[in-house]
Design a protein around this motif. Structure first.
Motif, short mmCIF file in Angstrom:
data_model
loop_
_atom_site.label_atom_id
_atom_site.label_comp_id
_atom_site.label_asym_id
_atom_site.label_seq_id
_atom_site.Cartn_x
_atom_site.Cartn_y
_atom_site.Cartn_z
N ALA A 53 1.14 1.37 -4.84
CA ALA A 53 -0.10 0.65 -4.55
C ALA A 53 0.17 -0.68 -3.87
N LYS A 54 1.21 -1.38 -4.31
CA LYS A 54 1.56 -2.67 -3.69
C LYS A 54 1.96 -2.49 -2.23
N GLY A 63 8.09 -2.24 -11.92
CA GLY A 63 7.02 -1.57 -12.65
C GLY A 63 7.08 -0.08 -12.40
N ASP A 64 6.01 0.59 -12.78
CA ASP A 64 5.99 2.04 -12.60
C ASP A 64 5.78 2.39 -11.13
N THR A 110 7.69 -3.46 -1.01
CA THR A 110 8.14 -2.71 -2.19
C THR A 110 9.61 -2.92 -2.50
N HIS A 148 2.41 1.59 -9.41
CA HIS A 148 2.21 0.18 -9.08
C HIS A 148 2.96 -0.18 -7.80
N ALA A 199 9.63 -4.93 -5.70
CA ALA A 199 8.58 -4.60 -6.66
C ALA A 199 9.17 -3.96 -7.91
#
Length: 143
Positions: free
Chosen positions: A78-79, A71-72, A66, A75, A69
């Motif tokens: 979840a990653k 995005g929101d 993360t 997301h 990472a």
């Protein structure tokens, strides 16, 4: 939210219950009766350290996944969770492989129905019968 957590928690509880008792039995089998407490303590300490180490590895993987990472928040979560669960699954597969390849039952002890560490030709300790249960001390004096 409850439905997302209840199933995995019940599955974990069932799995842990099915694993910890047999693992303890394997950990203390073949150990002399007087040493079973120490063997059990070592087994429990090893389980605690293994759980802590695994959690540290999973959290490190989550953080690495993360760190870049975008995005929101859902997301990113979840990653990281996906990467962490993949590592947890890999750890579980390695542990299962170790158990399957390394843990073998001792046929003589199982056939005789003996207690862990019991020797068929040895006399029981004073105050214990051959099956490990408490017995009254013998009235005979040693010669």
């Amino acid at each position: 939210m409850l439905s997302d957590l209840l199933g995995p928690m019940l599955l974990y509880g069932f799995g842990a219950g099915m694993v910890f008792m047999p693992m303890t039995m394997v950990g203390v089998s073949g150990v002399e009766m007087r040493d079973t407490g120490a063997a059990s303590g070592l087994l429990n300490a090893t389980q605690q350290m293994g759980g802590s180490l695994s959690l540290a590895v999973i959290i490190t993987v989550y953080g690495a996944a993360t760190s870049d990472a975008t995005g929101d928040a859902a997301h990113v979560l979840a990653k990281g969770a996906s990467a962490g669960f993949l590592v947890a699954a890999a750890i579980t597969i390695v542990a299962l492989a170790c158990v399957v390849l390394l843990v073998r039952p001792v046929a003589e002890d199982a056939a005789a129905g003996m207690m862990p560490g019991a020797d068929a030709g040895a006399e029981a300790e004073p105050g214990l019968s051959a099956d490990g249960s408490a017995s009254a001390p013998s009235a005979e004096k040693p010669k």
